[in-house]
Motif scaffolding. Structure first.
Motif, PDB file in Angstrom:
ATOM      1  N   ILE A   6       0.864  -1.187   0.000  1.00 41.74           N
ATOM      2  CA  ILE A   6       0.000   0.000   0.000  1.00 41.74           C
ATOM      3  C   ILE A   6       0.894   1.230   0.000  1.00 41.74           C
ATOM      4  O   ILE A   6       1.673   1.440   0.925  1.00 41.74           O
ATOM      5  CB  ILE A   6      -0.940   0.011   1.222  1.00 41.74           C
ATOM      6  N   THR A   7       0.784   2.017  -1.062  1.00 44.30           N
ATOM      7  CA  THR A   7       1.530   3.266  -1.165  1.00 44.30           C
ATOM      8  C   THR A   7       0.567   4.399  -0.835  1.00 44.30           C
ATOM      9  O   THR A   7      -0.559   4.435  -1.339  1.00 44.30           O
ATOM     10  CB  THR A   7       2.099   3.459  -2.587  1.00 44.30           C
ATOM     11  N   PHE A   8       1.022   5.317   0.020  1.00 50.32           N
ATOM     12  CA  PHE A   8       0.147   6.412   0.427  1.00 50.32           C
ATOM     13  C   PHE A   8       0.937   7.713   0.517  1.00 50.32           C
ATOM     14  O   PHE A   8       2.158   7.726   0.606  1.00 50.32           O
ATOM     15  CB  PHE A   8      -0.552   6.099   1.760  1.00 50.32           C
ATOM     16  N   ASP A   9       0.193   8.813   0.493  1.00 50.34           N
ATOM     17  CA  ASP A   9       0.737  10.166   0.572  1.00 50.34           C
ATOM     18  C   ASP A   9       1.030  10.488   2.039  1.00 50.34           C
ATOM     19  O   ASP A   9       0.095  10.630   2.842  1.00 50.34           O
ATOM     20  CB  ASP A   9      -0.288  11.142  -0.007  1.00 50.34           C
ATOM     21  N   THR A  10       2.301  10.578   2.392  1.00 48.42           N
ATOM     22  CA  THR A  10       2.663  10.842   3.786  1.00 48.42           C
ATOM     23  C   THR A  10       2.341  12.274   4.211  1.00 48.42           C
ATOM     24  O   THR A  10       2.307  12.568   5.405  1.00 48.42           O
ATOM     25  CB  THR A  10       4.159  10.572   4.038  1.00 48.42           C
ATOM     26  N   MET A  11       2.082  13.163   3.237  1.00 45.32           N
ATOM     27  CA  MET A  11       1.763  14.548   3.555  1.00 45.32           C
ATOM     28  C   MET A  11       0.256  14.800   3.635  1.00 45.32           C
ATOM     29  O   MET A  11      -0.167  15.929   3.910  1.00 45.32           O
ATOM     30  CB  MET A  11       2.378  15.486   2.503  1.00 45.32           C
ATOM     31  N   HIS A  12      -0.552  13.774   3.406  1.00 44.14           N
ATOM     32  CA  HIS A  12      -2.006  13.927   3.536  1.00 44.14           C
ATOM     33  C   HIS A  12      -2.292  14.422   4.953  1.00 44.14           C
ATOM     34  O   HIS A  12      -1.710  13.912   5.920  1.00 44.14           O
ATOM     35  CB  HIS A  12      -2.693  12.588   3.278  1.00 44.14           C
ATOM     36  N   PRO A  13      -3.177  15.406   5.113  1.00 48.03           N
ATOM     37  CA  PRO A  13      -3.373  16.001   6.445  1.00 48.03           C
ATOM     38  C   PRO A  13      -3.889  15.041   7.516  1.00 48.03           C
ATOM     39  O   PRO A  13      -3.674  15.284   8.705  1.00 48.03           O
ATOM     40  CB  PRO A  13      -4.386  17.126   6.194  1.00 48.03           C
ATOM     41  N   ASP A  14      -4.523  13.950   7.129  1.00 49.08           N
ATOM     42  CA  ASP A  14      -5.069  13.028   8.125  1.00 49.08           C
ATOM     43  C   ASP A  14      -4.191  11.812   8.389  1.00 49.08           C
ATOM     44  O   ASP A  14      -4.516  10.981   9.245  1.00 49.08           O
ATOM     45  CB  ASP A  14      -6.471  12.580   7.704  1.00 49.08           C
ATOM     46  N   VAL A  15      -3.071  11.678   7.654  1.00 47.21           N
ATOM     47  CA  VAL A  15      -2.143  10.569   7.903  1.00 47.21           C
ATOM     48  C   VAL A  15      -1.480  10.775   9.262  1.00 47.21           C
ATOM     49  O   VAL A  15      -1.093  11.892   9.604  1.00 47.21           O
ATOM     50  CB  VAL A  15      -1.067  10.484   6.793  1.00 47.21           C
ATOM     51  N   GLU A  16      -1.369   9.695  10.028  1.00 45.91           N
ATOM     52  CA  GLU A  16      -0.680   9.753  11.317  1.00 45.91           C
ATOM     53  C   GLU A  16       0.422   8.703  11.312  1.00 45.91           C
ATOM     54  O   GLU A  16       0.139   7.505  11.339  1.00 45.91           O
ATOM     55  CB  GLU A  16      -1.664   9.497  12.458  1.00 45.91           C
ATOM     56  N   ILE A  17       1.668   9.183  11.227  1.00 45.88           N
ATOM     57  CA  ILE A  17       2.837   8.308  11.287  1.00 45.88           C
ATOM     58  C   ILE A  17       3.893   8.993  12.151  1.00 45.88           C
ATOM     59  O   ILE A  17       3.835  10.201  12.374  1.00 45.88           O
ATOM     60  CB  ILE A  17       3.418   7.984   9.881  1.00 45.88           C
ATOM     61  N   ALA A  18       4.841   8.209  12.615  1.00 47.65           N
ATOM     62  CA  ALA A  18       5.914   8.758  13.445  1.00 47.65           C
ATOM     63  C   ALA A  18       6.679   9.824  12.663  1.00 47.65           C
ATOM     64  O   ALA A  18       6.830   9.733  11.442  1.00 47.65           O
ATOM     65  CB  ALA A  18       6.859   7.638  13.874  1.00 47.65           C
ATOM     66  N   ASP A  19       7.170  10.823  13.383  1.00 50.52           N
ATOM     67  CA  ASP A  19       7.925  11.908  12.745  1.00 50.52           C
ATOM     68  C   ASP A  19       9.109  11.390  11.947  1.00 50.52           C
ATOM     69  O   ASP A  19       9.396  11.879  10.859  1.00 50.52           O
ATOM     70  CB  ASP A  19       8.409  12.927  13.787  1.00 50.52           C
ATOM     71  N   TRP A  20       9.813  10.384  12.478  1.00 55.29           N
ATOM     72  CA  TRP A  20      10.987   9.888  11.778  1.00 55.29           C
ATOM     73  C   TRP A  20      10.601   9.231  10.449  1.00 55.29           C
ATOM     74  O   TRP A  20      11.375   9.280   9.499  1.00 55.29           O
ATOM     75  CB  TRP A  20      11.818   8.952  12.655  1.00 55.29           C
ATOM     76  N   LEU A  21       9.391   8.659  10.372  1.00 52.07           N
ATOM     77  CA  LEU A  21       8.934   8.076   9.107  1.00 52.07           C
ATOM     78  C   LEU A  21       8.569   9.160   8.101  1.00 52.07           C
ATOM     79  O   LEU A  21       8.912   9.057   6.922  1.00 52.07           O
ATOM     80  CB  LEU A  21       7.741   7.151   9.341  1.00 52.07           C
ATOM     81  N   SER A  22       7.883  10.201   8.558  1.00 54.68           N
ATOM     82  CA  SER A  22       7.536  11.279   7.621  1.00 54.68           C
ATOM     83  C   SER A  22       8.780  12.044   7.180  1.00 54.68           C
ATOM     84  O   SER A  22       8.842  12.532   6.048  1.00 54.68           O
ATOM     85  CB  SER A  22       6.484  12.224   8.215  1.00 54.68           C
ATOM     86  N   ASP A  23       9.794  12.127   8.040  1.00 54.26           N
ATOM     87  CA  ASP A  23      11.065  12.747   7.635  1.00 54.26           C
ATOM     88  C   ASP A  23      11.781  11.897   6.590  1.00 54.26           C
ATOM     89  O   ASP A  23      12.344  12.414   5.632  1.00 54.26           O
ATOM     90  CB  ASP A  23      11.988  12.942   8.837  1.00 54.26           C
ATOM     91  N   ARG A  24      11.738  10.594   6.782  1.00 50.75           N
ATOM     92  CA  ARG A  24      12.422   9.684   5.858  1.00 50.75           C
ATOM     93  C   ARG A  24      11.662   9.527   4.543  1.00 50.75           C
ATOM     94  O   ARG A  24      12.261   9.298   3.497  1.00 50.75           O
ATOM     95  CB  ARG A  24      12.585   8.328   6.532  1.00 50.75           C
ATOM     96  N   TYR A  25      10.342   9.628   4.588  1.00 49.97           N
ATOM     97  CA  TYR A  25       9.488   9.477   3.401  1.00 49.97           C
ATOM     98  C   TYR A  25       8.610  10.725   3.273  1.00 49.97           C
ATOM     99  O   TYR A  25       7.428  10.697   3.597  1.00 49.97           O
ATOM    100  CB  TYR A  25       8.622   8.219   3.530  1.00 49.97           C
ATOM    101  N   PRO A  26       9.183  11.829   2.780  1.00 44.48           N
ATOM    102  CA  PRO A  26       8.480  13.111   2.787  1.00 44.48           C
ATOM    103  C   PRO A  26       7.350  13.258   1.760  1.00 44.48           C
ATOM    104  O   PRO A  26       6.586  14.207   1.843  1.00 44.48           O
ATOM    105  CB  PRO A  26       9.587  14.125   2.511  1.00 44.48           C
ATOM    106  N   GLY A  27       7.186  12.348   0.838  1.00 46.26           N
ATOM    107  CA  GLY A  27       6.119  12.484  -0.149  1.00 46.26           C
ATOM    108  C   GLY A  27       5.180  11.297  -0.160  1.00 46.26           C
ATOM    109  O   GLY A  27       3.958  11.449  -0.089  1.00 46.26           O
ATOM    110  N   GLU A  28       5.757  10.125  -0.275  1.00 44.93           N
ATOM    111  CA  GLU A  28       4.953   8.915  -0.252  1.00 44.93           C
ATOM    112  C   GLU A  28       5.745   7.787   0.363  1.00 44.93           C
ATOM    113  O   GLU A  28       6.964   7.848   0.454  1.00 44.93           O
ATOM    114  CB  GLU A  28       4.459   8.527  -1.643  1.00 44.93           C
ATOM    115  N   MET A  29       5.022   6.776   0.783  1.00 44.59           N
ATOM    116  CA  MET A  29       5.626   5.634   1.455  1.00 44.59           C
ATOM    117  C   MET A  29       4.840   4.388   1.065  1.00 44.59           C
ATOM    118  O   MET A  29       3.624   4.451   0.891  1.00 44.59           O
ATOM    119  CB  MET A  29       5.545   5.864   2.962  1.00 44.59           C
TER     120      MET A  29
END
Length: 156
Positions: free
Chosen positions: A39-62
């Motif tokens: 499952i690939t998703f937009d890490t910058m979507h306003p309702d996504v909740e992931i750890a900060d280190w994951l959003s830093d490592r995957y700033p667009g999609e994951m």
């Protein structure tokens, strides 16, 4: 009253409903057979909740893999929560269906891709994507090609 039927948004909701149903079944019964999901998703979507280190490592999609180990799967009408292991570091993620870009089950060569058209047109295109564009084959057999269905051909 509108003068046209918005097939794009209807398809959008139906395909996200399919993902919700599949995840609900997995929550209740586990993953059957060889099924697993990318499952690939937009890490910058306003309702996504992931750890900060994951959003830093995957700033667009994951892309996450739901296969051997996952925990605490909770499925709602808006999205799902799941705990996955990242290098022996379990993390809980919340992924709304609207943030999903692709959903692939390579065990049965099934894939969905959601594409945003442009900023002027907020509707999404839903396409069944060719598997070779989404997943590397696990053996020398070439994957079967799926037909990409573009909703643009039906728009006026």
């Amino acid at each position: 009253m509108t003068t046209t039927i918005d097939y794009g948004n209807l398809m959008h909701r139906a395909m996200r409903g399919l993902i919700q149903q599949v995840l609900t079944d997995v929550k209740e019964s586990g993953l059957p057979g060889e099924h697993h999901f990318f499952i690939t998703f937009d890490t910058m979507h306003p309702d996504v909740e992931i750890a900060d280190w994951l959003s830093d490592r995957y700033p667009g999609e994951m892309t996450v893999v739901i296969q051997h180990w996952f925990d605490n799967l909770d499925v709602t009408d808006e999205g799902f929560t799941i705990t996955l292991n990242f290098g022996d570091n379990p993390e809980t993620l919340y992924i709304p269906y609207d943030a999903i870009k692709t959903f692939v089950d390579p065990s049965v060569e099934f894939g969905l891709r959601f594409e945003t058209q442009n900023e002027d047109d907020a509707s999404d295109e839903v396409a069944e994507a060719p598997m070779d564009e989404m997943v590397e084959p696990e053996d020398d057999k070439a994957p079967k090609e799926a037909e990409v269905v573009s909703l643009d051909q039906f728009r006026k």
